[in-house]
Write a protein that holds these residues in place. Structure first.
Motif, PDB file in Angstrom:
ATOM      1  N   ILE A 100       4.830   3.550  -9.353  1.00 16.76           N
ATOM      2  CA  ILE A 100       4.091   2.353  -9.678  1.00 16.76           C
ATOM      3  C   ILE A 100       4.028   0.922  -9.025  1.00 16.76           C
ATOM      4  O   ILE A 100       4.094  -0.051  -8.818  1.00 16.76           O
ATOM      5  N   ILE A 101       5.866   0.229  -8.675  1.00 18.65           N
ATOM      6  CA  ILE A 101       6.815  -0.577  -7.749  1.00 18.65           C
ATOM      7  C   ILE A 101       5.600  -0.740  -6.830  1.00 18.65           C
ATOM      8  O   ILE A 101       5.095  -2.335  -6.766  1.00 18.65           O
ATOM      9  N   LEU A 102       5.798   0.287  -5.631  1.00 14.68           N
ATOM     10  CA  LEU A 102       5.075   0.388  -5.094  1.00 14.68           C
ATOM     11  C   LEU A 102       3.407  -0.027  -4.789  1.00 14.68           C
ATOM     12  O   LEU A 102       2.925  -0.804  -3.849  1.00 14.68           O
ATOM     13  N   THR A 112       7.625 -10.795  -3.616  1.00 16.87           N
ATOM     14  CA  THR A 112       8.081 -10.924  -2.521  1.00 16.87           C
ATOM     15  C   THR A 112       9.324  -8.910  -2.347  1.00 16.87           C
ATOM     16  O   THR A 112      10.090  -8.421  -2.112  1.00 16.87           O
ATOM     17  N   VAL A 113      10.155  -8.722  -4.243  1.00 15.94           N
ATOM     18  CA  VAL A 113      11.178  -8.243  -4.526  1.00 15.94           C
ATOM     19  C   VAL A 113       9.876  -6.772  -4.616  1.00 15.94           C
ATOM     20  O   VAL A 113      10.506  -5.841  -4.425  1.00 15.94           O
ATOM     21  N   ASP A 114       8.474  -6.339  -4.320  1.00 16.87           N
ATOM     22  CA  ASP A 114       7.553  -5.183  -4.393  1.00 16.87           C
ATOM     23  C   ASP A 114       8.175  -5.287  -3.126  1.00 16.87           C
ATOM     24  O   ASP A 114       7.578  -3.754  -2.752  1.00 16.87           O
ATOM     25  N   SER A 115       8.001  -5.917  -2.137  1.00 13.67           N
ATOM     26  CA  SER A 115       7.508  -5.815  -0.319  1.00 13.67           C
ATOM     27  C   SER A 115       9.006  -5.109  -0.671  1.00 13.67           C
ATOM     28  O   SER A 115       8.864  -4.942   1.212  1.00 13.67           O
ATOM     29  N   MET A 116      10.286  -5.538  -1.277  1.00 13.05           N
ATOM     30  CA  MET A 116      11.204  -5.283  -0.544  1.00 13.05           C
ATOM     31  C   MET A 116      11.378  -4.224  -0.706  1.00 13.05           C
ATOM     32  O   MET A 116      12.004  -3.364  -0.262  1.00 13.05           O
ATOM     33  N   TYR A 117      10.916  -3.405  -1.983  1.00 15.58           N
ATOM     34  CA  TYR A 117      11.680  -2.124  -2.773  1.00 15.58           C
ATOM     35  C   TYR A 117      10.292  -1.218  -1.695  1.00 15.58           C
ATOM     36  O   TYR A 117      10.754   0.101  -1.959  1.00 15.58           O
ATOM     37  N   GLN A 118       9.412  -1.508  -1.363  1.00 15.52           N
ATOM     38  CA  GLN A 118       8.364  -0.666  -0.916  1.00 15.52           C
ATOM     39  C   GLN A 118       9.009  -0.197   0.451  1.00 15.52           C
ATOM     40  O   GLN A 118       9.350   0.333   0.795  1.00 15.52           O
ATOM     41  N   ASN A 149      17.726   3.982  -9.508  1.00 22.97           N
ATOM     42  CA  ASN A 149      17.815   3.264 -10.328  1.00 22.97           C
ATOM     43  C   ASN A 149      17.666   1.963 -10.207  1.00 22.97           C
ATOM     44  O   ASN A 149      17.434   1.340 -11.356  1.00 22.97           O
ATOM     45  N   ALA A 150      17.795   1.166  -9.249  1.00 26.26           N
ATOM     46  CA  ALA A 150      17.479  -0.214  -9.309  1.00 26.26           C
ATOM     47  C   ALA A 150      15.932  -0.537  -9.022  1.00 26.26           C
ATOM     48  O   ALA A 150      16.410  -1.502  -9.772  1.00 26.26           O
ATOM     49  N   ALA A 151      15.447   0.215  -8.643  1.00 28.48           N
ATOM     50  CA  ALA A 151      13.611   0.486  -9.144  1.00 28.48           C
ATOM     51  C   ALA A 151      13.665   0.483 -10.397  1.00 28.48           C
ATOM     52  O   ALA A 151      12.758  -0.645 -11.130  1.00 28.48           O
ATOM     53  N   SER A 152      14.560   1.240 -11.565  1.00 30.91           N
ATOM     54  CA  SER A 152      14.440   1.498 -12.674  1.00 30.91           C
ATOM     55  C   SER A 152      14.253  -0.088 -13.359  1.00 30.91           C
ATOM     56  O   SER A 152      14.056  -0.298 -14.572  1.00 30.91           O
ATOM     57  N   GLN A 153      15.814  -0.526 -12.751  1.00 25.85           N
ATOM     58  CA  GLN A 153      16.346  -1.689 -12.997  1.00 25.85           C
ATOM     59  C   GLN A 153      15.220  -3.006 -13.203  1.00 25.85           C
ATOM     60  O   GLN A 153      15.002  -4.167 -13.704  1.00 25.85           O
ATOM     61  N   TYR A 154      14.945  -3.179 -11.529  1.00 25.38           N
ATOM     62  CA  TYR A 154      13.537  -3.713 -11.489  1.00 25.38           C
ATOM     63  C   TYR A 154      12.187  -3.924 -12.435  1.00 25.38           C
ATOM     64  O   TYR A 154      11.995  -5.255 -12.973  1.00 25.38           O
ATOM     65  N   ASN A 155      12.193  -3.178 -12.932  1.00 24.91           N
ATOM     66  CA  ASN A 155      11.399  -2.734 -14.081  1.00 24.91           C
ATOM     67  C   ASN A 155      11.212  -3.379 -15.094  1.00 24.91           C
ATOM     68  O   ASN A 155      10.522  -3.239 -15.433  1.00 24.91           O
ATOM     69  N   SER A 156      12.413  -2.875 -15.387  1.00 24.72           N
ATOM     70  CA  SER A 156      12.187  -3.662 -17.040  1.00 24.72           C
ATOM     71  C   SER A 156      12.266  -4.983 -16.867  1.00 24.72           C
ATOM     72  O   SER A 156      11.896  -5.239 -17.969  1.00 24.72           O
ATOM     73  N   VAL A 157      12.545  -5.956 -15.836  1.00 20.79           N
ATOM     74  CA  VAL A 157      12.487  -7.453 -15.894  1.00 20.79           C
ATOM     75  C   VAL A 157      10.967  -7.567 -15.357  1.00 20.79           C
ATOM     76  O   VAL A 157      10.764  -8.824 -14.894  1.00 20.79           O
TER      77      VAL A 157
END
Length: 144
Positions: free
Chosen positions: A14-16, A111-117, A92-100
């Motif tokens: 979902i983040i990607l 920016t952060v979405d691109s980083m995770y992608q 785990n980091a993606a899950s934490q990021y998704n919460s905020v």
């Protein structure tokens, strides 16, 4: 355990997917000044960016990455352990990021979405390369 992992994989997908689609139409092109004074020429309409993959394709890609990691465990458990730790840490980091994620600005989110992608694609590429290297090394040992 498998259900929890699948939930985490869906979060990454979902983040990607969100990273690919957020504000792709926000860019505008400026008019170009022609040689004749006071005459403006409009540039062509902005080219559309490639449409993002759908969520099923994202989940499939992440599941494929996980399957490659599982295969690597059978061939080269030492390398697999390193990648497994990285994979779990990323999930785990993606899950934490998704919460905020919904609470942060669009610019930060993009920016952060691109980083995770990038991190996800890079890690999966590294896992696939390690699997291929390990399979080739195993095959070469068998031939000797």
């Amino acid at each position: 355990m498998k259900k929890n992992l699948l939930n985490h994989l869906c979060v990454i997908a979902i983040i990607l997917l969100a990273g690919c689609s957020s504000n792709s139409n926000s860019r505008t092109q400026k008019s170009v000044v022609n040689k004749a004074p006071q005459q403006l020429v409009s540039p062509p309409v902005e080219q559309k960016l490639k449409q993002p993959e759908n969520i099923d394709e994202q989940v499939t890609a992440i599941n494929s990455c996980r399957n490659a990691l599982d295969s690597l465990k059978q061939i080269n458990s030492g390398r697999a352990q390193k990648y497994n730790e990285s994979f779990n840490s990323l999930v785990n980091a993606a899950s934490q990021y998704n919460s905020v994620r919904a609470q942060i600005s669009d610019t930060t989110r993009q920016t952060v979405d691109s980083m995770y992608q990038f991190k996800t694609l890079k890690l999966c590429s590294d896992i696939n390369q390690a699997l291929m290297d390990s399979l080739v090394a195993s095959g070469e040992k068998a031939i000797r």
